[in-house]
Scaffold this active site. Sequence first.
Site, short mmCIF file in Angstrom:
data_model
loop_
_atom_site.label_atom_id
_atom_site.label_comp_id
_atom_site.label_asym_id
_atom_site.label_seq_id
_atom_site.Cartn_x
_atom_site.Cartn_y
_atom_site.Cartn_z
N HIS A 72 -5.13 1.53 -17.13
CA HIS A 72 -6.59 1.64 -17.12
C HIS A 72 -6.99 3.01 -17.65
CE1 HIS A 72 -7.59 -1.66 -13.92
NE2 HIS A 72 -6.66 -2.05 -14.76
N TYR A 202 -15.75 1.79 -7.78
CA TYR A 202 -16.00 2.48 -6.52
C TYR A 202 -17.51 2.42 -6.29
CZ TYR A 202 -11.31 4.61 -6.46
OH TYR A 202 -9.95 4.83 -6.41
N PRO A 294 -7.50 7.19 1.60
CA PRO A 294 -7.08 6.50 0.38
C PRO A 294 -8.04 6.61 -0.82
CG PRO A 294 -7.75 4.91 2.05
CD PRO A 294 -7.76 6.24 2.71
N LYS A 298 -4.22 8.98 -3.83
CA LYS A 298 -3.28 10.09 -4.04
C LYS A 298 -1.98 10.01 -3.24
CE LYS A 298 -5.28 12.19 -7.19
NZ LYS A 298 -4.83 11.41 -8.30
N TYR A 386 -8.13 12.48 -10.91
CA TYR A 386 -7.78 11.08 -10.66
C TYR A 386 -6.50 10.68 -11.40
CZ TYR A 386 -8.65 6.30 -9.18
OH TYR A 386 -8.53 5.09 -8.57
P1 FAD Z 1 6.08 5.45 3.70
O1 FAD Z 1 5.71 4.59 2.55
O2 FAD Z 1 5.30 5.33 4.95
O3 FAD Z 1 7.61 5.17 4.00
C1 FAD Z 1 8.25 5.63 5.15
C2 FAD Z 1 9.41 4.70 5.51
O4 FAD Z 1 10.11 5.25 6.61
C3 FAD Z 1 8.95 3.32 5.92
O5 FAD Z 1 9.65 2.33 5.18
C4 FAD Z 1 9.27 3.26 7.40
O6 FAD Z 1 9.63 1.96 7.85
C5 FAD Z 1 10.42 4.22 7.52
N1 FAD Z 1 10.57 4.80 8.87
C6 FAD Z 1 9.58 5.19 9.71
N2 FAD Z 1 10.10 5.67 10.85
C7 FAD Z 1 11.44 5.58 10.72
C8 FAD Z 1 12.52 5.92 11.57
N3 FAD Z 1 12.32 6.44 12.77
N4 FAD Z 1 13.78 5.69 11.13
C9 FAD Z 1 14.01 5.16 9.90
N5 FAD Z 1 13.01 4.82 9.06
C10 FAD Z 1 11.76 5.03 9.46
N6 FAD Z 1 -1.36 5.99 -2.39
C11 FAD Z 1 -1.50 6.10 -3.73
O7 FAD Z 1 -0.89 6.99 -4.35
N7 FAD Z 1 -2.29 5.23 -4.47
C12 FAD Z 1 -2.98 4.24 -3.86
O8 FAD Z 1 -3.63 3.45 -4.54
C13 FAD Z 1 -2.91 4.14 -2.41
N8 FAD Z 1 -3.59 3.19 -1.75
C14 FAD Z 1 -3.37 3.01 -0.42
C15 FAD Z 1 -4.03 1.98 0.20
C16 FAD Z 1 -3.82 1.77 1.55
C17 FAD Z 1 -4.57 0.67 2.22
C18 FAD Z 1 -2.90 2.59 2.28
C19 FAD Z 1 -2.63 2.35 3.75
C20 FAD Z 1 -2.24 3.62 1.66
C21 FAD Z 1 -2.47 3.85 0.32
N9 FAD Z 1 -1.82 4.88 -0.36
C22 FAD Z 1 -2.02 5.04 -1.71
C23 FAD Z 1 -0.91 5.77 0.37
C24 FAD Z 1 0.58 5.42 0.16
O9 FAD Z 1 0.82 4.07 0.46
C25 FAD Z 1 1.45 6.34 1.02
O10 FAD Z 1 1.06 7.68 0.81
C26 FAD Z 1 2.95 6.20 0.67
O11 FAD Z 1 3.46 4.98 1.17
C27 FAD Z 1 3.78 7.36 1.24
O12 FAD Z 1 5.14 7.16 0.97
P2 FAD Z 1 6.27 7.72 1.91
O13 FAD Z 1 7.55 7.33 1.29
O14 FAD Z 1 5.99 9.15 2.19
O15 FAD Z 1 6.04 6.99 3.31
C1 DHB Z 2 -6.21 1.07 -4.58
C2 DHB Z 2 -6.10 1.88 -3.47
C3 DHB Z 2 -6.85 3.03 -3.41
O1 DHB Z 2 -6.73 3.85 -2.35
C4 DHB Z 2 -7.73 3.38 -4.42
O2 DHB Z 2 -8.46 4.51 -4.32
C5 DHB Z 2 -7.82 2.58 -5.53
C6 DHB Z 2 -7.06 1.41 -5.61
C7 DHB Z 2 -5.38 -0.16 -4.64
O3 DHB Z 2 -4.74 -0.49 -3.65
O4 DHB Z 2 -5.39 -0.82 -5.70
#
Ligand code: FAD
Ligand code: DHB
Length: 393
Positions: A72, A202, A294, A298, A386
């Site tokens: 995009h 948005y 969210p 980021k 962004y």
């Molecule tokens: P996580 O993805 O949380 O991974 C952590 C892992 O550790 C998990 O698999 C968990 O099961 C495991 N774990 C936890 N505790 C333990 C334990 N005690 N022992 C062993 N394993 C364990 N980010 C973006 O960049 N773009 C987006 O569009 C975006 N949209 C989002 C929309 C929503 C609705 C949400 C909720 C989040 C969004 N995010 C977005 C944020 C993004 O999903 C997270 O920042 C990302 O998953 C972080 O990655 P991580 O590897 O740090 O943690």
């Molecule tokens: C999505 C998630 C976000 O947090 C955002 O700002 C834009 C798109 C998504 O899940 O597609």
Amino acid sequence: MRKRVGIIGAGPAGLLLSYLLSLEGIDSLVLESRSRAEVESTIRAGVLEQGTVDLLKKIGLGERMEREGAVHQGIELRFDGSGHRINFHELANGRGITLYAQHEVLKDLIAARLKQEEQPILFNVENVQIAEITSDQPHIHFQHEHEQKELECDFVAGCDGFHGVSRAVIPEQGHHIFSRSYPFGWLGILIQAPPSSKELIYSYHERGFALISTRSPTLQRMYIQCDPLDDIANWSDELILEELQARLESKDQWQLQVGPITQKGIVAMRSFVIEPMQHGRLFLAGDAAHIVPPTGAKGMNLAIADVRHLARAFARFYQQQQTDLLETYSTTCLRRVWRAEHFSWWMTSMLHRFPDDDAFQQRLQRAQLEYTVSSRAASTSLAENYVGLPFTW
Ligand code: FAD
Ligand code: DHB
């Protein structure tokens, strides 16, 4: 069992770190509490910054993303029934974003890692405990397949997300926590329908914020602002669609494309940072160290930027016996983290309705929106944040 780096968590941070380390010839083991099926099916992020996309391509993980993801070149900000396009291509030097679901990135990472060696990831581990983290031989105790196990390592990477165990071993003294919660959450859905728009929308509306995103030509992702404590059972499919329709109202011929809702859930929103992101031989990365709301997409991108630095720091340690990049890991990451904290807070504050907002506050939000879409300087700032700042940030 012994590995150079013990990694807790198979999210984007943990899996990418283990893959990057293996490219540098550094062995590691990922310990994950959930099953592979769960990890590969949890619906979360979808927006990949340009730098994230470039990195995944460079390390040979871009093939399916390029085929199935969608590039995009802009987003729409909608308010007062009018849409305003922020043209990333023009304002951010040809850079853009790619829509490709987080769990698809995880599937690619797991498959790639399993091709490299046998059992680089243990799923379904229980009772993970970190020991002797301030010594130079930390251990991780855990249970796997009903057996008590121990992993000896040189370093532990805490990549276990916001609710993991890693951050909890860090003593309060010498560390600072910065936190803010928001009086709203997001209700997110997956809906089987064609895209309602070529780019993300948005929308600022008196009923609350709404966001149109996408996953594929037949599956769409949409969000609406809601009470963070609300029960999803209170939201029938009809009610969600009605609310989306109302909050995305447009003076143009715009139509919300509808179909069966296949998944729905509510997430709370908060900002959180721990400083420094290190304690002894424990290095935190991703959501374990910081959370953003969210709006602005980021979170996953920050997790990826962290482990890119961490992998480089470990490579320098093992290949050149230098600790400089490990010592500066936290400061290097926190510069980008705080930039993203500000951007996410700013987008959130501009686009949501706050329960105790008065008319003055709403006028300020409108003034900010109008300035953002009409000033080239302001829209450039949104665009460059962004699509993602360069990794030098
Ligand atoms: P996580 O993805 O949380 O991974 C952590 C892992 O550790 C998990 O698999 C968990 O099961 C495991 N774990 C936890 N505790 C333990 C334990 N005690 N022992 C062993 N394993 C364990 N980010 C973006 O960049 N773009 C987006 O569009 C975006 N949209 C989002 C929309 C929503 C609705 C949400 C909720 C989040 C969004 N995010 C977005 C944020 C993004 O999903 C997270 O920042 C990302 O998953 C972080 O990655 P991580 O590897 O740090 O943690
Ligand atoms: C999505 C998630 C976000 O947090 C955002 O700002 C834009 C798109 C998504 O899940 O597609």
